[in-house]
Structures are given as C-alpha cells and as structure tokens.
Design a protein around this motif. Structure first.
Motif, PDB file in Angstrom:
ATOM      1  N   SER A 164       0.820  -1.217   0.000  1.00 40.52           N
ATOM      2  CA  SER A 164       0.000   0.000   0.000  1.00 40.52           C
ATOM      3  C   SER A 164       0.852   1.266   0.000  1.00 40.52           C
ATOM      4  O   SER A 164       0.404   2.328  -0.426  1.00 40.52           O
ATOM      5  N   PHE A 165       2.061   1.147   0.515  1.00 36.69           N
ATOM      6  CA  PHE A 165       2.924   2.324   0.602  1.00 36.69           C
ATOM      7  C   PHE A 165       3.948   2.396  -0.528  1.00 36.69           C
ATOM      8  O   PHE A 165       4.694   3.363  -0.612  1.00 36.69           O
ATOM      9  N   PRO A 169       3.075   6.881  -1.941  1.00 40.42           N
ATOM     10  CA  PRO A 169       3.078   7.168  -0.495  1.00 40.42           C
ATOM     11  C   PRO A 169       4.502   7.172   0.080  1.00 40.42           C
ATOM     12  O   PRO A 169       4.868   8.086   0.835  1.00 40.42           O
ATOM     13  N   LEU A 172       6.318  10.266  -1.056  1.00 37.02           N
ATOM     14  CA  LEU A 172       5.892  11.468  -0.323  1.00 37.02           C
ATOM     15  C   LEU A 172       6.561  11.523   1.051  1.00 37.02           C
ATOM     16  O   LEU A 172       7.051  12.581   1.476  1.00 37.02           O
ATOM     17  N   ILE A 173       6.598  10.372   1.718  1.00 30.35           N
ATOM     18  CA  ILE A 173       7.226  10.340   3.048  1.00 30.35           C
ATOM     19  C   ILE A 173       8.726  10.618   2.916  1.00 30.35           C
ATOM     20  O   ILE A 173       9.302  11.367   3.700  1.00 30.35           O
ATOM     21  N   SER A 179      12.786  17.049   3.086  1.00 28.99           N
ATOM     22  CA  SER A 179      12.316  18.418   3.321  1.00 28.99           C
ATOM     23  C   SER A 179      12.591  18.849   4.766  1.00 28.99           C
ATOM     24  O   SER A 179      12.938  20.010   5.020  1.00 28.99           O
TER      25      SER A 179
ATOM     26  N   ILE B  29      -1.546  18.699  -5.078  1.00 31.97           N
ATOM     27  CA  ILE B  29      -1.084  18.318  -3.740  1.00 31.97           C
ATOM     28  C   ILE B  29      -0.382  19.461  -3.006  1.00 31.97           C
ATOM     29  O   ILE B  29      -0.368  19.464  -1.776  1.00 31.97           O
ATOM     30  N   ILE B  33      -0.419  20.273   1.039  1.00 31.03           N
ATOM     31  CA  ILE B  33       0.786  20.144   1.864  1.00 31.03           C
ATOM     32  C   ILE B  33       1.119  21.458   2.575  1.00 31.03           C
ATOM     33  O   ILE B  33       1.413  21.477   3.763  1.00 31.03           O
ATOM     34  N   VAL B  34       1.051  22.542   1.838  1.00 30.39           N
ATOM     35  CA  VAL B  34       1.508  23.817   2.423  1.00 30.39           C
ATOM     36  C   VAL B  34       0.384  24.574   3.138  1.00 30.39           C
ATOM     37  O   VAL B  34       0.606  25.094   4.241  1.00 30.39           O
ATOM     38  N   THR B 177       4.270  22.302   9.385  1.00 30.63           N
ATOM     39  CA  THR B 177       5.214  22.728   8.339  1.00 30.63           C
ATOM     40  C   THR B 177       4.995  21.906   7.067  1.00 30.63           C
ATOM     41  O   THR B 177       4.226  20.932   7.073  1.00 30.63           O
ATOM     42  N   SER B 178       5.731  22.289   6.010  1.00 28.13           N
ATOM     43  CA  SER B 178       5.543  21.573   4.744  1.00 28.13           C
ATOM     44  C   SER B 178       6.031  20.124   4.846  1.00 28.13           C
ATOM     45  O   SER B 178       5.427  19.227   4.256  1.00 28.13           O
ATOM     46  N   PHE B 179       7.106  19.887   5.613  1.00 30.62           N
ATOM     47  CA  PHE B 179       7.560  18.487   5.692  1.00 30.62           C
ATOM     48  C   PHE B 179       6.539  17.627   6.448  1.00 30.62           C
ATOM     49  O   PHE B 179       6.360  16.451   6.142  1.00 30.62           O
ATOM     50  N   PHE B 182       3.995  16.721   3.873  1.00 30.24           N
ATOM     51  CA  PHE B 182       4.445  15.625   3.000  1.00 30.24           C
ATOM     52  C   PHE B 182       4.253  14.284   3.705  1.00 30.24           C
ATOM     53  O   PHE B 182       3.693  13.341   3.129  1.00 30.24           O
ATOM     54  N   ILE B 183       4.739  14.218   4.937  1.00 31.55           N
ATOM     55  CA  ILE B 183       4.707  12.939   5.659  1.00 31.55           C
ATOM     56  C   ILE B 183       3.254  12.528   5.937  1.00 31.55           C
ATOM     57  O   ILE B 183       2.871  11.378   5.712  1.00 31.55           O
ATOM     58  N   LEU B 185       0.557  13.418   4.298  1.00 29.75           N
ATOM     59  CA  LEU B 185      -0.115  13.052   3.045  1.00 29.75           C
ATOM     60  C   LEU B 185       0.339  11.680   2.558  1.00 29.75           C
ATOM     61  O   LEU B 185      -0.464  10.904   2.034  1.00 29.75           O
ATOM     62  N   GLY B 186       1.612  11.371   2.751  1.00 32.89           N
ATOM     63  CA  GLY B 186       2.135  10.044   2.390  1.00 32.89           C
ATOM     64  C   GLY B 186       1.434   8.957   3.183  1.00 32.89           C
ATOM     65  O   GLY B 186       1.034   7.926   2.632  1.00 32.89           O
ATOM     66  N   LEU B 187       1.282   9.187   4.487  1.00 37.48           N
ATOM     67  CA  LEU B 187       0.606   8.206   5.338  1.00 37.48           C
ATOM     68  C   LEU B 187      -0.864   8.054   4.941  1.00 37.48           C
ATOM     69  O   LEU B 187      -1.396   6.953   4.864  1.00 37.48           O
ATOM     70  N   CYS B 189      -2.149   8.680   2.048  1.00 35.15           N
ATOM     71  CA  CYS B 189      -2.182   8.056   0.722  1.00 35.15           C
ATOM     72  C   CYS B 189      -2.057   6.528   0.859  1.00 35.15           C
ATOM     73  O   CYS B 189      -2.787   5.772   0.211  1.00 35.15           O
ATOM     74  N   GLY B 190      -1.149   6.086   1.731  1.00 36.42           N
ATOM     75  CA  GLY B 190      -0.970   4.659   1.981  1.00 36.42           C
ATOM     76  C   GLY B 190      -2.220   4.044   2.594  1.00 36.42           C
ATOM     77  O   GLY B 190      -2.662   2.965   2.193  1.00 36.42           O
ATOM     78  N   LEU B 191      -2.796   4.745   3.552  1.00 40.92           N
ATOM     79  CA  LEU B 191      -4.014   4.267   4.218  1.00 40.92           C
ATOM     80  C   LEU B 191      -5.171   4.164   3.225  1.00 40.92           C
ATOM     81  O   LEU B 191      -5.922   3.191   3.206  1.00 40.92           O
TER      82      LEU B 191
END
Lengths: 186, 214
Positions: A164-165, A169, A172-173, A179, B29, B33-34, B177-179, B182-183, B185-187, B189-191
C-alpha cells in the motif's frame, strides 16, 4: 565555503522541498533517469524563459491591470510553450514526438508558474537578470530534487516496502524527510 | 486518471473514493501540503478551488476538440486565469486575513491540473451530464482530503480545531510545516490505498495510479 553556502541557498529556495511545487511531475518522471534529466532540463528552460517574460509583464502591468496579472503570466507562458514546440519541431523532427511530451508536461507546471509568481515582486525593479536567475535556481533546485529522488526510487518501489505504501506514499514520506533536513539546514 | 467505471457509468463517489483527486492521482497536492495546516486555511482553499475549477472546466468544455493539444491547454489556462479575477476580488472580501497567508498558492489554484490537464484528457470527451457528475466528484474528492488533512494537522500541530483550543495531551509542531504535510499526506495516501484495496478485494492493483503533472 562559498559553494557550500550557495548549495544551502539553492536547497533553501528549492521549490520541491520547501513549497511542494512540481512534486507530482517529479514522481511522474522518476521511473527512469532519462525522463528525469529531460524533464529537469525542459522545466529549467521553461522557468528561465517564463521568468524573463514575467519581468516584462511586471514592467508594463500595474495599477488597474494588477488583477489581470495572472492572465498576462498565462499568456506569456503560453507563448513560450508554442515557441518551444515550434523550436523542437524544427530542430529535430525525428525526436519531436518524444520531446513534445516533456514540453506538455512542463508548460503550466506548478514549478514553472510557482517560479513566475514567486519572482514577481521579489526582485528589485529593472533587474531582468534577477528574474532569469530565479528561473535558473528553480531548475537547479528541480535537478537536485530529481537526483535525490532517483537515488531512492528503486528502494521505495522494492518488495520490502508494504504494497500500500509502495511508490507514491513512500515517495511522499521520503520527500518529507528530505524536506525536514532542508528545513533544518536552511 | 482511470476510467471512472468499468461499465461506463459515472458515480459521484468515483472521484472521492475510486480515483481520488489528491490521493490517487496526486493532483493539486501542493496546497494540501503547504496550506492544509489549519481548518480556516482549508475552508478558504476549498471554496476557491471548487468555484474556480467548476466554472473554468464547464466553460473550457466548449473549446473545440479539433484544436491542437497545446492550444487547448493554453485556452484552458486563459479561461481559468480570467475566472480567477472575480474570485480574487470576492475572496478578498470574504477572507481578507487568509488570502495573504495563501500567497502564491491562491493564483496557483487557478492553474491546477484538474483544469489544465483533465479538461482536455477527460472531461471534454464526456457528455455534459456525465462530465458535471465526474467534475463534482473530483472537486469533492479534493475538498474532503483538504478538510481531513487540515483537521488532523491543526489538532496535532497547534492543539486547536478551527482555531478553538482543545485539550490535546501532546503536540507535534512539525505537522504545521511543509515536511509535516508531505509525511502526513504520504501516510494518508498509503491508508487510502490499503482501504481501497480491501474494499475492492484487490481489483485495483498496485501502480494503477496515474500521476498527473501538477
């Protein structure tokens, strides 16, 4: 020391890591090294030309035209878009089909338009070079982001990453962690 | 973007769940994020995005399909930047404090990839009724992600919900913050992919996502 300072300055001004601009383009072209190089190159060209165009837009618009500034930016970027397509057609017709994909990908890209909107008003009036430099910085920033992404791309897509990741995903992480480092350094 | 439905029917839930604007196609995105760190910001972004995107795509759907792709993209961008003008003037009345905070992301909302790319690639090829349903679903898909992201990030980063202080035990200031964006949104997205896969029983295989260029 000068180079280190400049490198940190470019990292600090990096649109991908600090402003999340052009991230999707980076992901879309991250699957091959050639794609990344070509996309970075075209985005740099677009950013430089569109920023130079923004200089003239800023010079001649103002007052009552202030609200329409975005329309002028769109028009001048559109002009650059058409010029690039025409140029690539006349330079190499054989490679036109391949090249035009990257041009389509880069025109009105968030990174390009973000540069134009960022540079507008942030550079002292009458400084065309400042606008061009800002475009070059964007390109350099995108190349650094591309390199950073290409290094980890295969690992982020490996079977070791939960399904899934895998891909976006994880990417992005990963960009989030880079960042964070950039945030700390700059 | 994938075809909305295998049977050709378009459902309002397609852009929200099956092919979410942000989580599946990774479109638009950067504002998430921001700017998606507080509900106040998110509400402004959602209103502006929805209005500009809906009006622009509807107008742009009348652009002749026989025009070359680059001309259609330029016309779409010109239309959305013209739609941006009255929206900008109105937004300054409704959100006078938030608009400066959005900075360059406000005009960039007018040049989002739903308008520039998807109008030519998807919406203009559909019948008007289907296009409207599909367009609304993608707009609502973005709005939902923006609101959920802003809610969680505001709570974790500042210990507030819609600027009201809540009794939060611990704060993660980086979420603002923006980082952090990102983190998170990544999580998310995975979920999203995990849930979608379990609901569709693995029909949506990995790598089906089609990233657009935002």
């Amino acid at each position: 020391m000068f180079l280190v300072t400049e490198f940190i300055a470019i990292l600090g001004a990096n649109l991908v890591f600090t402003k999340a601009l052009g991230t999707s383009t980076l992901f879309a072209s991250a699957d091959s090294w050639k794609n990344l190089v070509r996309t970075s190159f075209i985005i740099t060209l677009f950013a430089v030309c569109s920023s130079a165009g923004a200089y003239f837009t800023d010079l001649y618009t103002g007052g009552s035209l202030e609200n329409f500034r975005l329309v002028f930016y769109v028009l001048e970027t559109g002009l650059v878009y058409i010029l690039f397509l025409a140029l690539s057609f006349f330079v190499s017709r054989k490679n036109f089909d391949r090249t035009k994909k990257y041009i389509h990908l880069s025109a009105y890209n968030c990174a390009v338009m973000g540069t134009v909107l960022t540079v507008s008003g942030s550079v002292p009036e009458g400084s065309l070079w400042g606008y061009i430099l800002s475009g070059l910085e964007t390109g350099a920033g995108f190349i650094i982001a591309s390199l950073t992404m290409s290094v980890a791309y295969r690992r982020l897509n490996s079977v070791r990453v939960p399904q899934s990741f895998r891909e976006f995903p994880a990417m992005l992480i990963y960009i989030g962690i880079i960042s964070m480092a950039v945030y700390a350094v700059s | 973007m994938k075809e909305s439905s295998k049977k050709g029917k378009i459902h309002l839930s397609d852009g929200i769940f099956r092919d979410n604007t942000v989580l599946s196609s990774l479109m638009v995105i950067s504002p998430v994020i921001v700017c998606g760190d507080t509900l106040v910001n998110a509400t402004a972004v959602v209103c502006i995005f929805s209005l500009i995107t809906f009006v622009s795509v509807v107008i742009a759907s009348f652009i002749p399909k026989r025009l070359p792709y680059c001309l259609r993209a330029i016309l779409c961008a010109v239309i959305s930047s013209l739609v941006y003008v009255p929206v900008r003037i109105s937004a300054q009345e409704f959100y006078p404090e938030i608009i400066p905070r959005l900075g360059i992301y406000f005009p960039l909302l007018a040049l989002n990839s739903v308008i520039i790319l998807q109008t030519g690639a998807k919406f203009s090829k559909m019948k008007k009724s289907g296009m409207l349903v599909s367009l609304l679903s993608y707009i609502v898909g973005f709005d939902l992600v923006m609101i959920v992201t802003a809610f969680v990030r505001e709570l974790l980063a500042y210990g507030t919900i819609d600027s009201r202080v809540v009794n939060a035990d611990f704060l993660v200031s980086g979420m603002g913050t923006s980082f952090g964006g990102f983190i998170f949104l990544g999580l998310l997205c995975g979920l999203y992919r995990k849930i979608r896969k379990s609901v569709t029983h693995g029909e949506d295989s990995e790598g089906e996502e089609n990233v657009s260029c935002d």
